[in-house]
Design a protein around this motif. Structure first.
Motif, PDB file in Angstrom:
ATOM      1  N   UNK A 165       9.547   1.693   1.114  1.00  0.00           N
ATOM      2  CA  UNK A 165       9.893   3.098   0.884  1.00  0.00           C
ATOM      3  C   UNK A 165       8.628   3.944   0.776  1.00  0.00           C
ATOM      4  N   UNK A 166       7.639   3.470   0.024  1.00  0.00           N
ATOM      5  CA  UNK A 166       6.384   4.211  -0.120  1.00  0.00           C
ATOM      6  C   UNK A 166       5.692   4.409   1.222  1.00  0.00           C
ATOM      7  N   UNK A 167       5.710   3.385   2.050  1.00  0.00           N
ATOM      8  CA  UNK A 167       5.115   3.487   3.381  1.00  0.00           C
ATOM      9  C   UNK A 167       5.880   4.497   4.231  1.00  0.00           C
ATOM     10  N   UNK A 168       7.211   4.495   4.103  1.00  0.00           N
ATOM     11  CA  UNK A 168       8.049   5.431   4.868  1.00  0.00           C
ATOM     12  C   UNK A 168       7.801   6.874   4.445  1.00  0.00           C
ATOM     13  N   UNK A 169       7.608   7.108   3.148  1.00  0.00           N
ATOM     14  CA  UNK A 169       7.391   8.469   2.643  1.00  0.00           C
ATOM     15  C   UNK A 169       6.180   9.128   3.275  1.00  0.00           C
ATOM     16  N   UNK A 170       5.218   8.317   3.690  1.00  0.00           N
ATOM     17  CA  UNK A 170       4.033   8.878   4.340  1.00  0.00           C
ATOM     18  C   UNK A 170       4.352   9.532   5.667  1.00  0.00           C
TER      19      UNK A 170
ATOM     20  N   UNK B 127      15.196   7.027   0.361  1.00  0.00           N
ATOM     21  CA  UNK B 127      14.305   8.164   0.580  1.00  0.00           C
ATOM     22  C   UNK B 127      15.008   9.461   0.175  1.00  0.00           C
ATOM     23  N   UNK B 128      14.357  10.272  -0.649  1.00  0.00           N
ATOM     24  CA  UNK B 128      14.945  11.528  -1.111  1.00  0.00           C
ATOM     25  C   UNK B 128      15.002  12.578  -0.006  1.00  0.00           C
ATOM     26  N   UNK B 129      14.215  12.384   1.055  1.00  0.00           N
ATOM     27  CA  UNK B 129      14.148  13.382   2.136  1.00  0.00           C
ATOM     28  C   UNK B 129      15.230  13.137   3.179  1.00  0.00           C
ATOM     29  N   UNK B 130      15.272  11.909   3.715  1.00  0.00           N
ATOM     30  CA  UNK B 130      16.213  11.627   4.809  1.00  0.00           C
ATOM     31  C   UNK B 130      17.296  10.627   4.434  1.00  0.00           C
ATOM     32  N   UNK B 131      17.264  10.145   3.178  1.00  0.00           N
ATOM     33  CA  UNK B 131      18.271   9.230   2.634  1.00  0.00           C
ATOM     34  C   UNK B 131      18.256   7.843   3.266  1.00  0.00           C
ATOM     35  N   UNK B 132      17.250   7.502   4.060  1.00  0.00           N
ATOM     36  CA  UNK B 132      17.161   6.163   4.625  1.00  0.00           C
ATOM     37  C   UNK B 132      16.904   5.159   3.501  1.00  0.00           C
ATOM     38  N   UNK B 133      17.558   3.994   3.594  1.00  0.00           N
ATOM     39  CA  UNK B 133      17.436   2.984   2.549  1.00  0.00           C
ATOM     40  C   UNK B 133      16.455   1.885   2.914  1.00  0.00           C
ATOM     41  N   UNK B 134      15.866   1.267   1.874  1.00  0.00           N
ATOM     42  CA  UNK B 134      14.898   0.197   2.077  1.00  0.00           C
ATOM     43  C   UNK B 134      15.131  -0.898   1.041  1.00  0.00           C
TER      44      UNK B 134
END
Length: 236
Positions: A227-232, A214-221
């Motif tokens: 990742x797409x679901x997390x970005x929401x 994730x470009x926002x919080x750097x959490x990995x998937x």
């Protein structure tokens, strides 16, 4: 063949020499055939497509492509081939024999032509270019497949549901949804998958590899869909 010609073939006497490359031949007729490789003379022409050949035997083999004649049959799978050389190459698919090896990565190939195509991946050579978008390809077959993205041509159709595909490989993958075939198996838990890409994604669950970040919080998937679901959660 007369007696003198027969004796020359048995004794390996080669009295007829090429003036260009000095290669020797036991018979004058063989020398005459060889000379056409230097002159590019092709006196034997196909009545169907008018393609020319330097030797009559090559013309006969070519004519089989028009008549669909396949006199050479595989003893393993009964597949018919138009030429004996094609049969010999086909038999290697059963024996898994790969006599042609890459000097750089040591990958083996059953055909020399496939090895030559593979060499382009190391040299990044892409001699086949798309006339529409100018994208380059290392193999002509890959260019032909790419052109269908511009024409939206889908010549490969499923016999079960009639869904069409632009690539034969995509059709084969799709057919497994009907047969439930899962040829790709996990070495860890032995779970089967219909596609190699699905197996690779599954292996990440064992290695805990998380290539999608994730470009926002750097959490990995481990999956792009996760990742797409997390970005929401960041956009809400």
């Amino acid at each position: 063949m007369n007696l003198n010609q027969h004796l020359q073939t048995q004794t390996n006497i080669k009295p007829f020499a090429c003036d260009v490359c000095l290669k020797g031949f036991s018979q004058k007729s063989n020398l005459n055939q060889h000379l056409r490789t230097h002159t590019n003379e092709k006196p034997f022409s196909c009545d169907v497509c008018h393609k020319g050949f330097s030797q009559k035997s090559n013309l006969y083999r070519h004519l089989q492509t028009h008549t669909n004649e396949k006199p050479f049959s595989c003893g393993v799978c009964n597949k018919g081939l138009s030429q004996k050389s094609y049969l010999n190459l086909h038999l290697q698919t059963h024996t898994n024999e790969k006599p042609f090896s890459c000097d750089e990565c040591h990958k083996g190939f059953s055909m020399n032509s496939n090895l030559n195509q593979h060499h382009r991946t190391h040299a990044n050579e892409k001699p086949f270019s798309c006339d529409v978008c100018h994208k380059g390809f290392s193999q002509k077959s890959h260019l032909n497949q790419h052109l269908r993205t511009h024409t939206n041509e889908k010549p490969f159709s499923c016999d079960v549901c009639l869904k069409s595909f632009s690539w034969k490989g995509h059709l084969y993958r799709h057919l497994r949804t009907h047969t439930n075939e899962k040829p790709f198996s996990c070495d860890v838990c032995h779970k089967g998958f219909s596609q190699k890409g699905h197996l690779y994604r599954h292996l990440q669950t064992h290695t805990n590899e998380k290539p999608f970040s994730c470009d926002v919080c750097l959490e990995g998937f481990s999956k792009k869909s996760s990742l797409n679901h997390h970005l929401q959660t960041h956009t809400n």
